[in-house]
Scaffold this motif. Structure first.
Motif, PDB file in Angstrom:
ATOM      1  N   MET A 186      -8.211  -2.904  -6.016  1.00  0.00           N
ATOM      2  CA  MET A 186      -9.146  -2.722  -5.012  1.00  0.00           C
ATOM      3  C   MET A 186      -8.318  -3.083  -3.495  1.00  0.00           C
ATOM      4  N   VAL A 187      -7.697  -4.227  -3.710  1.00  0.00           N
ATOM      5  CA  VAL A 187      -6.822  -4.640  -2.488  1.00  0.00           C
ATOM      6  C   VAL A 187      -6.049  -3.874  -2.020  1.00  0.00           C
ATOM      7  N   SER A 188      -5.117  -3.013  -3.142  1.00  0.00           N
ATOM      8  CA  SER A 188      -4.252  -2.012  -2.844  1.00  0.00           C
ATOM      9  C   SER A 188      -4.711  -0.810  -2.137  1.00  0.00           C
ATOM     10  N   ILE A 189      -5.928  -0.469  -2.516  1.00  0.00           N
ATOM     11  CA  ILE A 189      -6.604   0.681  -1.966  1.00  0.00           C
ATOM     12  C   ILE A 189      -7.083   0.484  -0.614  1.00  0.00           C
ATOM     13  N   VAL A 190      -7.735  -0.859  -0.269  1.00  0.00           N
ATOM     14  CA  VAL A 190      -8.266  -1.045   0.934  1.00  0.00           C
ATOM     15  C   VAL A 190      -6.864  -0.979   2.061  1.00  0.00           C
ATOM     16  N   PHE A 191      -5.823  -1.681   1.673  1.00  0.00           N
ATOM     17  CA  PHE A 191      -4.713  -2.110   2.518  1.00  0.00           C
ATOM     18  C   PHE A 191      -3.578  -0.503   2.316  1.00  0.00           C
ATOM     19  N   SER A 192      -3.921   0.299   1.766  1.00  0.00           N
ATOM     20  CA  SER A 192      -3.075   1.257   1.549  1.00  0.00           C
ATOM     21  C   SER A 192      -2.890   2.002   3.015  1.00  0.00           C
ATOM     22  N   ILE A 210      -0.541  -6.976  -1.303  1.00  0.00           N
ATOM     23  CA  ILE A 210      -0.096  -6.719  -0.028  1.00  0.00           C
ATOM     24  C   ILE A 210       1.618  -6.961   0.251  1.00  0.00           C
ATOM     25  N   VAL A 211       1.867  -7.783  -0.270  1.00  0.00           N
ATOM     26  CA  VAL A 211       3.545  -8.182  -0.084  1.00  0.00           C
ATOM     27  C   VAL A 211       4.172  -7.126  -0.904  1.00  0.00           C
ATOM     28  N   VAL A 212       3.859  -7.034  -2.095  1.00  0.00           N
ATOM     29  CA  VAL A 212       4.636  -5.860  -2.888  1.00  0.00           C
ATOM     30  C   VAL A 212       4.604  -4.510  -2.330  1.00  0.00           C
ATOM     31  N   GLY A 213       3.318  -4.223  -1.703  1.00  0.00           N
ATOM     32  CA  GLY A 213       3.257  -3.058  -0.870  1.00  0.00           C
ATOM     33  C   GLY A 213       4.190  -3.041   0.187  1.00  0.00           C
ATOM     34  N   LEU A 214       4.145  -4.162   1.122  1.00  0.00           N
ATOM     35  CA  LEU A 214       5.310  -4.029   2.084  1.00  0.00           C
ATOM     36  C   LEU A 214       6.708  -3.880   1.891  1.00  0.00           C
ATOM     37  N   LEU A 215       7.109  -4.624   0.567  1.00  0.00           N
ATOM     38  CA  LEU A 215       8.457  -4.615   0.215  1.00  0.00           C
ATOM     39  C   LEU A 215       8.899  -3.312  -0.600  1.00  0.00           C
ATOM     40  N   LEU A 216       7.882  -2.969  -1.517  1.00  0.00           N
ATOM     41  CA  LEU A 216       8.273  -1.808  -2.592  1.00  0.00           C
ATOM     42  C   LEU A 216       7.592  -0.483  -2.440  1.00  0.00           C
ATOM     43  N   GLY A 225       6.057   1.281  -5.712  1.00  0.00           N
ATOM     44  CA  GLY A 225       6.045  -0.106  -6.464  1.00  0.00           C
ATOM     45  C   GLY A 225       4.762  -0.521  -6.650  1.00  0.00           C
ATOM     46  N   VAL A 226       3.749  -0.403  -5.681  1.00  0.00           N
ATOM     47  CA  VAL A 226       2.371  -0.895  -6.013  1.00  0.00           C
ATOM     48  C   VAL A 226       1.851  -0.146  -7.247  1.00  0.00           C
ATOM     49  N   CYS A 227       2.123   1.063  -7.552  1.00  0.00           N
ATOM     50  CA  CYS A 227       1.498   1.858  -8.654  1.00  0.00           C
ATOM     51  C   CYS A 227       2.124   1.110  -9.906  1.00  0.00           C
ATOM     52  N   GLY A 228       3.520   0.950  -9.812  1.00  0.00           N
ATOM     53  CA  GLY A 228       4.287   0.045 -10.823  1.00  0.00           C
ATOM     54  C   GLY A 228       3.459  -1.111 -11.128  1.00  0.00           C
ATOM     55  N   MET A 229       3.531  -2.077 -10.158  1.00  0.00           N
ATOM     56  CA  MET A 229       2.746  -3.104 -10.392  1.00  0.00           C
ATOM     57  C   MET A 229       1.446  -3.126 -10.689  1.00  0.00           C
ATOM     58  N   LEU A 230       0.453  -2.247 -10.414  1.00  0.00           N
ATOM     59  CA  LEU A 230      -0.975  -2.078 -10.995  1.00  0.00           C
ATOM     60  C   LEU A 230      -0.735  -1.827 -12.452  1.00  0.00           C
ATOM     61  N   ALA A 231      -0.007  -1.004 -12.686  1.00  0.00           N
ATOM     62  CA  ALA A 231       0.147  -0.535 -14.287  1.00  0.00           C
ATOM     63  C   ALA A 231       0.862  -1.836 -15.059  1.00  0.00           C
ATOM     64  N   GLY A 232       1.663  -2.277 -14.608  1.00  0.00           N
ATOM     65  CA  GLY A 232       2.175  -3.485 -15.468  1.00  0.00           C
ATOM     66  C   GLY A 232       1.060  -4.660 -15.480  1.00  0.00           C
ATOM     67  N   ALA A 233       0.477  -4.807 -14.405  1.00  0.00           N
ATOM     68  CA  ALA A 233      -0.625  -5.993 -14.519  1.00  0.00           C
ATOM     69  C   ALA A 233      -1.737  -5.646 -15.527  1.00  0.00           C
ATOM     70  N   THR A 234      -2.151  -4.239 -15.663  1.00  0.00           N
ATOM     71  CA  THR A 234      -3.294  -3.900 -16.193  1.00  0.00           C
ATOM     72  C   THR A 234      -2.652  -3.979 -17.630  1.00  0.00           C
ATOM     73  N   ALA A 235      -1.415  -3.694 -18.303  1.00  0.00           N
ATOM     74  CA  ALA A 235      -0.988  -3.445 -19.383  1.00  0.00           C
ATOM     75  C   ALA A 235      -0.764  -5.162 -19.837  1.00  0.00           C
ATOM     76  N   SER A 236      -0.250  -5.919 -19.079  1.00  0.00           N
ATOM     77  CA  SER A 236       0.302  -7.107 -19.820  1.00  0.00           C
ATOM     78  C   SER A 236      -1.028  -7.993 -19.656  1.00  0.00           C
TER      79      SER A 236
END
Lengths: 707, 707
Positions: free
Chosen positions: A692-698, A606-612, A616-627
């Motif tokens: 899922m949080v990102s989807i619900v709070f989109s 939620i914080v990343v979404g509010l800022l980026l 930015g959220v898509c980047g975060m999700l991809a980064g978290a999945t890969a690492s």
């Protein structure tokens, strides 16, 4: 007909679970002493779960209110808070039932192992099977319930905000969209519950295990599961609340997540309702195949490790073959021969799951070189076994990454991704469903491990014949390999599911604003910064969960030391230790320490979404999945390897029990405990929960964001 | 005037290095015994470097031929193979010179420390300064040389394949493009050399260190640097070939990489030649500021740890302030007031570097809580200190990631990225240059550590007064914190530089084919699979390098044990150990083990390119940068913290030396050794080398690829 496969399959799974429960109950519990110990474990596990569910209930109540308010503000529909709560409820229920049966099967397994290895295997495996089939049964039941309920509700175009004379095609598209969107929240509930269960249970079990081992085995020098060890009951409770209840909630979430994330892509891929049925039907087929496969799990007396593994494998492989054969007509007749490419997607997932299992075994089983070399490095002390174990874990990430990578490409292109991007994504989702379709039986082979582990503990504490302990040990040590394999499945499917969820997130944004200006170029700054933050998240999460185990274990160590010091005659076996205090200490520590990591998973996106913003959220999700994928595999395999290296030495290599090599290996095993049973397996829940949080709070993020 | 700042700055840096060398040489070497030991270390270091450079020469010869053939096929210009070799040569030379001065300063530092703490500090810091200024001087000299040579060559439009009457603007653009493109290969040479030096040196030093500690300290129970330990000379040689020569080559690469990757973005950003001069001029300003700052590093007798750190910090901070002040007129007059936003980019990099340093200190220095808690966890044994150290390292990744993230956003938007994407990327590159502009002095404070470490060894072995060892210990233990800070700089700048390099890769592809159909959407399958593979690469790389240390250390352990067993009277100090064999063993092990990780870094990007194409390569680079950044920070900080936790206990806490807590802390330190000195710091080279290899082989990949 396709429509009803899922509810029918779910009911069959639950009935089969009832049948297996009766099988377990039929077995005798053994001596009075055994029953007493089993009861103590059950009491501890119940007490823990009660306290955990109370704590989690507060979280769910708060989230319910938040989601309700958001629905009031128009960001969500009013189904969302209810779906969220039911998802959590069923996930918790799966864990609870699994734990109940496991705690009632432990003494029975020990007793049966007194008769023969096969008898012990059958009881333990039946108990594991209850868990497996409860998870898939409840998962599919809940999905079916919500699906049919929402379908009924949205049958009226007015409830979709559409006029009565809308075209049939447009209506279907809007219906599927609304239904799957609500169901994703159900997944968020399941994931939240799973995170609490995995993290809390993981902290409990490893704090108890580490505490018991460090003082008992290393300092005082008494054997594992010795009744003089004050943390021994807590350790056995831990197997049940962590490795059983935690794992049940976890895989419930994986299972449900893969199905609904694929279903959610059905609209964009143009499959409509049929696209929702396919993953549900696949799951149903998987249930039937798992039931058939489970009848092939049996062995004869004096079976070697390898034979036992073959016995367990036989069941899984037979199930996989049945699924591979029946998935073809499912796609052919369900969607038509044009879409037969989707069959390749399912197959790629199924094969990928099996291959990941094989590579996991290669790195963690003592029949292969990597583990032998790891055990050998214990000769130069604890430091080198840690260095080499970390290295082994890191090295073992290559194969799963390449396998999942190939599976992504195959399922994407076979499903027509080159022509239509969204169809390719649907294919990726379906490959995750394919990978998890054997879950009923793989979970049974996985959950039987802690039951056998507990049985061994009871055999030791109740002073049964040494041959019983030998048989339960044979069953248990195999459990490390099947557990590692199970984790491979969970994380492999999590990577695929996470990708499907990222795609669902993007569709969700598109539905809310069809003209949204995406900039998902990987070199754009919001995406890049999101990617960096995302890649660091699993590390942060692992840091919090490991520190939690470290802190909790430290408090147990101090308590166990205190008891050995203060209770006169304890070491001589003349006095009883105070088991309850240790159980209570673990419970409180786990409750307290699970809060920070769980909140992180909900708040950061939620914080990343509010800022980026959305990009930015898509980047975060991809980064978290890969690492996260890599980190989780590393932690699971390093932990499994350390554990088995210790067992390999205990079997008489490099000086056996009590030698310097063994001491070094115990350090490795202790480090590996939070790796493989707390942090590692929680990461796969984390990466999906973030989506899922990102989807619900989109809706919220699209209205308020800095970049 | 701007044009000549860089060559003038580089010459000044080299002259200042000569001055510092004379300062060091002026100091006396001490007793004959001290000179003997110093010579033995020098001999070992020379022997190692000779063997290493021979091995590396083969690699460079092969690559030269490969690049030459590729130039013949029209994929590259004929400058490329030559630039590649010179980059490698100068990188190796920096390390060699640093190592020479360090090995001649060790006895002198010990001797000076006999007089006063300040005298010891001045000698060690001067030796570190030689290294710092040689690195920046040679780096800037080489860049200047190639720049002016290529500028002269491409002054003729015919050499660019242009007609004589081309417009001035078009000519400038083509010139800058051709020049910077060739210079990137020079960076690839430097990175390759740096990788060999870091990995090979890192394996040597840690194998020796681990080997010496495990047998000497843990098993036999003799103090560190005891002359009876057969691996003690190898350990001291290791400080020089790993922590000095390896680090020198590494930071040479970082420095050069940041400048040329920024210069390479000048065309796309529309700055032309001025855009190339700015980073070069920034570097020159940094050199002057570092020289001024270095005069402020001195302390008085009896200074506490904190005072000493302040002394070192004073120099860095004064340099940073000078740079912050002078960069403003540089941008204002150099590019015009319209582009003053670039000043913010420089400043953001400078500030980010300092902040990363502060957070690194927070997590690794014993004045703060995290380290104290880590040391406390040694009470429950080796396993808990490992778990808590891993957790500390993982937790410490958050701050650098957020700081670098903010720095990316600030420099991107301040440089006008919102209006013109390429300008933003140029700004990101410039922020890396800003971060590294203080390198002359930060490297001096970093490289002084191993000199002090060696001096301590010599004081111990030569039997000097205990007060001398105390002073060198005071100097040395600070070195762990400055080393961790230095690694923070290196990895922070590496992340920014890697982003600039990814952008350069994309421009390179665009130059080759202006109509290339990029699909860099983060959810496209090639990018995603690339991302997954990229995220796993640093793990694989760390696995290989850690396993290398593990294997090499094991062979040293066995040799040291053999000597203690077979050489009669060794432990009683009546017989001399065979130092040479240990040095030789380390040398051979390092040579052999560095091949696999180095080849991986060169081969994987080519293979990924051939399979996944340009888009997949971009995904891989982004994935490797994101996960590598986090992993490198984690490993560096966990390692630094374990080392300092051990030192904290040795200072008398939790039972001090020889206690159980100390033994547990030694295990932590030993695990941390390859983390912080082999695998961690090599990762920052890896992520840049991947990009550079991709750039150089882009022509090949664009012609042959599967996806």
């Amino acid at each position: 007909m396709l429509t009803f496969l899922a509810p029918v399959g779910s009911v069959i799974a639950l009935l089969f679970a009832v049948y297996l429960t009766q099988q377990v109950r039929k077995a005798e519990e053994g001596t009075e002493k055994m029953q007493q110990i089993s009861q103590a474990v059950r009491r501890g596990a119940n007490a823990y779960l009660k306290r955990q569910y109370t704590g989690v209930a507060i979280f769910f109540a708060v989230m319910f209110v938040v989601l309700f308010i958001m629905a009031g503000c128009g960001f969500l529909t009013y189904f969302v808070p209810f779906a969220f709560v039911t998802g959590g409820f069923f996930s918790g229920l799966s864990g609870f039932i699994g734990m109940r049966i496991a705690t009632s099967a432990n003494a029975r397994t020990a007793n049966a192992a007194g008769k023969s290895l096969n008898a012990g295997l059958r009881v333990a495996f039946s108990a594991g099977g209850v868990m497996g089939f409860v998870v898939v049964g409840l998962g599919l039941l809940d999905i079916s319930f919500w699906f049919f309920f929402l379908k009924w509700f949205y049958a009226n175009p007015a409830n979709l905000g559409l006029s009565a004379n809308v075209s049939a095609a447009a209506l279907e598209s809007a219906q599927v969209q609304a239904i799957t969107s609500a169901m994703l929240t159900f997944g968020m509930g399941a994931s939240s519950m799973a995170l609490f269960a995995r993290v809390g249970g993981g902290i409990f079990t490893k704090a108890a295990d580490v505490g018991a081992d460090l003082v008992g085995k290393v300092e005082v020098g008494i054997p594992e599961d010795d009744p003089r060890n004050p943390a021994v009951i807590a350790d056995n409770v831990g197997d049940n609340v962590g490795d059983v209840a935690g794992m049940g909630a976890d895989l419930y979430e994986s299972y449900v997540g893969s199905i609904i994330s694929t279903a959610a892509l059905a609209v964009a891929a143009g499959y409509g309702f049929k696209g929702v049925f396919i993953p549900m039907a696949m799951a149903a087929i998987g249930i039937l195949a798992s039931i058939i496969g489970s009848f092939f799990v049996h062995t004869e007396e004096g079976a070697s490790q390898k034979n036992l593994l073959t016995a367990l494998r036989r069941g899984t492989w037979i199930s996989a073959v049945i699924i591979a054969v029946t998935a073809f007509p499912l796609i052919w007749f369900g969607l038509g021969s044009d879409h037969i490419g989707l069959y390749a997607a399912i197959l790629s997932g199924l094969v990928a799951g099996i291959l990941i299992g094989i590579f996991t075994e290669y790195f963690t089983s003592d029949t292969y070189n990597p583990l032998k070399k790891l055990a050998e490095s214990s000769q130069t002390g604890a430091a080198t076994i840690i260095i080499n174990g970390m290295s082994l874990g890191m090295k073992s990430t290559a194969a799963p990454v390449v396998i999942v990578g190939i599976s992504i490409l195959v399922s994407y292109f076979a499903s027509g991704g080159a022509q239509a991007y969204d169809n390719g994504l649907y294919g990726i989702g379906l490959s995750a469903v394919g990978m998890l379709s054997t879950l009923g039986i793989t979970l049974a082979t996985d959950a039987y491990g802690p039951v056998a582990d507990n049985a061994g503990g009871i055999a030791e504490m109740a002073g049964l014949d040494a041959s019983v302990r030998e048989r339960t040990d044979a069953l248990d040590s195999l459990g490390n390999t099947t557990a590692a394999t199970g984790k491979g499945f969970a994380i492999g499917s999590a990577a695929l599911t996470a990708l499907a969820l990222i795609a669902s997130y993007i569709s969700e944004v598109k539905v809310r604003d069809p003209h949204f200006a995406f900039n998902l170029n990987i070199t754009s700054p919001a995406v890049l910064v999101g990617l960096f933050v995302g890649a660091a998240l699993p590390f942060m999460f692992a840091a919090l969960t490991m520190a939690a185990v470290g802190k909790s274990a430290q408090s147990i160590v101090l308590e166990v030391r205190r008891q050995f010091r203060e209770i006169k005659g304890l070491l001589e076996g003349k006095a009883e230790p105070d088991y309850e205090t240790c159980v209570d200490l673990c419970t409180r520590a786990a409750q307290k320490q699970m809060i920070a990591p769980a909140l992180m998973a909900v708040i950061v996106p939620i914080v990343v979404g509010l800022l980026l913003g959305v990009n930015g959220v898509c980047g975060m999700l991809a980064g978290a999945t890969a690492s996260g994928f890599t980190l989780a595999v590393m932690m699971a395999n390093a932990g499994g390897a350390w554990d088995n290296a210790k067992k390999y030495i205990e079997a008489g290599n490099y000086g056996g029990k009590g030698s310097d090599c063994h001491k070094a290996a115990v350090v490795g095993d202790t480090v590996g405990d939070p790796f493989k049973d707390t942090s590692g397996p929680s990461i796969n829940i984390l990466i999906k929960l973030l989506s899922m949080v990102s989807i619900v709070f989109s809706g919220l993020i699209m209205s308020f964001h800095l970049l």
